[in-house]
Design an enzyme around this catalytic site. Structure first.
Site, short mmCIF file in Angstrom:
data_model
loop_
_atom_site.label_atom_id
_atom_site.label_comp_id
_atom_site.label_asym_id
_atom_site.label_seq_id
_atom_site.Cartn_x
_atom_site.Cartn_y
_atom_site.Cartn_z
N GLU A 78 36.03 -77.54 -21.90
CA GLU A 78 34.60 -78.19 -21.30
C GLU A 78 34.23 -78.28 -23.34
OE1 GLU A 78 32.35 -76.05 -19.06
OE2 GLU A 78 33.80 -75.24 -17.83
N ASP B 113 20.98 -73.03 -19.80
CA ASP B 113 22.46 -72.05 -21.13
C ASP B 113 20.95 -70.62 -21.77
OD1 ASP B 113 24.26 -73.04 -20.69
OD2 ASP B 113 23.53 -74.84 -21.81
#
Lengths: 418, 261
Positions: B49, B60
């Protein structure tokens, strides 16, 4: 019979092309639960009665509608009335929503509130609601904002709320929302996120508007009572846009009433240092909604700038984006300098120190009145005075050079730990 | 034909779960990020990814935020991503997906983004803040360019939602192992096995699990019931501290192709 509503009470999740839910799957269940609780609460006479009781006995509603004759004469020929949300408990309109959402959180059995804040007004309002209802509370605030709004940080601490300074990004409102969302993704079981404006994923824009529509409803009744007529214009400042949507809502379907939203023009639109998401933005996604957004060609959010922490936000609530596209509301930018001129004028002519956010609306009213020239004589403008300016005294003193020439004095006191 | 599904199935044929590794595009610079992704493949990654740095990364944790913020501060432009994907696809056998917040696709236009990604040899995209309810444009664009589209399944997703997620995903479904943002954790939540079982019952052929995975023990534990194991933060920290060599070493340990230190 009233004509069918064209704009009022538009349901989410979409307002024209805007709104929706651009969020991680992890939050969907919480948003569904929240929407169901919001719908059942607002249809429950007991909930509505409790909210109205607190609005009256705790917030101090209805807020006054005050004619500002000396200010009006100073800026033009129209009559100007101020909707005094600054007189609410905690000093701004934000308490209408914070208290309403806190009641919903209790209904959901949540024990902890989190919120983002820019100027600190929404943080203070949420901290206040948490104290009143016995809930834990954490407020995320950009580190830059904790410095320029240090008094509000102390205020939240006194109310038993932990204030977490957010150190990344531009360290302002937008980053505080990111951090609150990160907290919420990990804590949805116990925690309700009290989003402070008419932005974010569905059902927030619709729900926050519902709690603020009392502003417009009161204003409409008050101006009819005081003048016997509807106003020619209703003006408000627009950051996320909650006070604006609240007051506009009472007049959206009154075609004769012009509606004006004033965004933060910062140092000037040509400088790039502003927060005029509608005036210069492009449609995109931020914080869970599609709306107008300050973004670059790649889709990265551009940092916003404004002397007003509460308007320092690179997007705007999705319903405003729709109202801009349809032309029902006119949006313009007001620079820091224009805003501070209006701020000073209101202080001197009316003895009212407005929030710097609200001073954008005052500057807009001044611009509108001046644009009418002598034709303004028989016209009426209502200004949403969304908050009081106590929190902004340090910023204003610096702007107007009222501080002693001591080198240390331009750093406002800090002290952000709970 | 799904490139990602083929890579996961090839691992399955070897009797193991696929190893899926995440690295941010352009971190710490374009050339090093390409070298790191190639090292990740050498360390045993079946699927890579490439995360696109974004100004508002709400999913995140601090390590990835710090890395992507640095990349943006040095003037990263999105065009770099397609160069990186092309270089990594060229140099490895791994399926290369991008992981991106949806505004970056929206801004470019889903059709243009999909075309450029396909031209670069990319397998598809993982879109952590795009739910199926809002995904019609992206699905059409991915379909038009034969790209995989990976949606997320959460512990709190209803069975009805899982059916929709399974139906609309192509390549695999990203099972979120816990309620939270990215970041290494000492234990893997029990919720992960449940998410995989429910998502498969809802019709998903392949479910990979991520969030919090940082040790070989986690990988083995999750690999027992999932089709793939996704590691991000631990690899980003390795890249930060030790460059591409450290990424290869850690990937080797996590994937089981290199002995534990």
């Amino acid at each position: 019979m009233n004509p069918p509503s064209q704009y009022r009470d538009a349901p989410g999740p979409y307002f024209g092309d805007y709104g929706g839910r651009w969020i991680p799957e992890s939050l969907v269940a919480a948003l569904d639960e929240l929407e169901a609780a919001f719908r059942s609460a607002t249809e429950d006479p007991a909930f509505v009665a409790e909210y109205q009781r607190l609005a009256r006995d705790y917030i101090g509603r209805p807020s006054l509608l005050t004619e500002a004759q000396r200010f009006a004469a100073d800026v033009g020929s129209a009559r100007i009335f101020l909707k005094r949300e600054d007189l609410n408990h905690t000093g701004s309109h934000k308490i209408n929503n914070a208290l309403g959402q806190a009641l919903i959180a209790k209904r959901l059995g949540k024990t902890r509130l989190i919120a983002e804040t820019g100027a600190g007004q929404h943080g203070v309002a949420t901290a206040t609601a948490a104290a009143l209802l016995g809930l834990d509370c954490v407020v995320y605030m950009g580190a830059e904002d904790t410095r320029r709004q240090a008094l509000n940080v102390a205020r939240m601490n006194l109310l038993g709320t932990e204030v977490v300074p957010v150190e990344h990004g531009s360290q302002t409102l937008s980053d505080a929302i990111n951090e609150a969302l990160r907290d919420w993704v990990a804590s949805v079981d116990s925690t309700h996120y009290v989003l402070g404006t008419v932005a974010g994923p569905h059902p927030f824009p619709e729900m926050v508007r519902w709690f603020h529509r009392v502003i417009g409803e009161e204003t409409r009744a008050q101006i009819l009572e005081q003048t016997g007529t509807l106003p020619d214009a209703v003006v408000a400042c627009v950051g996320g846009g909650s006070n604006a949507l609240g007051i506009f809502h009472g007049f959206l379907d009154d075609e004769s009433v012009g509606l004006y939203g004033y965004e933060a023009g910062g140092e000037g639109l040509e400088t790039g240092k502003h927060a005029a998401a509608i005036t210069l933005g492009r449609a995109g996604l931020l914080h869970g909604a599609r709306s107008y957004l300050m973004q670059d060609d790649d889709g990265q959010t551009i940092d916003s700038h404004s002397i007003s922490a509460g308007l320092d936000y690179p997007s705007v609530g999705p319903e405003h984006a729709h109202l801009a596209d349809t032309g029902r509301v006119t949006y313009e930018a007001v620079t820091d300098a224009e805003c501070m001129e209006a701020f000073a004028a209101l202080c001197r002519t009316e003895g009212i120190i407005p929030a710097i956010e609200s001073a954008h609306a005052l500057a807009g009213a001044a611009r509108l009145s001046a644009s009418w020239g002598d034709d303004g004589n028989n016209r009426i403008i209502v200004v949403s005075l969304s908050g009081r300016g106590d929190k902004d005294v340090a910023t204003a003193a610096e702007w107007f050079d009222l501080l002693p020439a001591d080198e240390d004095s331009d750093a406002p006191p800090t002290g952000v730990e709970a | 034909m799904s490139i990602t599904a083929a890579a996961i199935d090839a691992a399955k044929d070897q009797g193991r779960a696929a190893f899926v590794g995440y690295l941010p595009a352009g971190y710490p610079d374009k050339e090093t990020s390409i070298a790191a992704a190639i090292a990740l493949a050498r360390g045993g990654a079946d699927v890579i990814e490439i995360g696109i740095p974004y100004s508002d990364p709400v999913m995140d944790g601090p390590v990835i935020q710090q890395a992507t913020t640095e990349v943006l501060q040095r003037g990263f432009r999105i065009d770099e991503v397609f160069e990186i994907v092309a270089a990594v696809t060229e140099a490895t056998d791994a399926a290369v997906l991008v992981m991106t917040y949806y505004n970056l696709i929206d801004r470019m236009g889903p059709q243009t983004f999909a075309r450029r990604l396909a031209e670069a040899g990319g397998a598809g995209a993982i879109t952590p803040d795009l739910i199926p309810d809002e995904a019609a444009e992206w699905i059409a664009a991915a379909e038009a360019h034969d790209l995989d589209r990976v949606f997320l399944a959460a512990p709190t997703s209803t069975d009805q939602r899982l059916r929709r997620i399974a139906e609309l995903s192509r390549g695999f479904v990203y099972g979120v192992s816990l309620m939270g943002v990215t970041g290494a954790r000492s234990t893997v939540s029990d919720a992960a096995a449940d998410v995989v079982a429910r998502t498969k019952a809802a019709g998903a052929e392949r479910v990979c699990v991520g969030l919090g995975v940082s040790t070989r023990a986690h990988v083995e534990e999750i690999g027992a019931y999932a089709d793939g194991v996704i590691v991000g933060t631990a690899l980003v920290a390795a890249l930060r501290d030790g460059g591409p060599e450290a990424v290869e070493q850690l990937a080797g340990e996590l994937s089981g192709t290199a002995p534990l230190r």
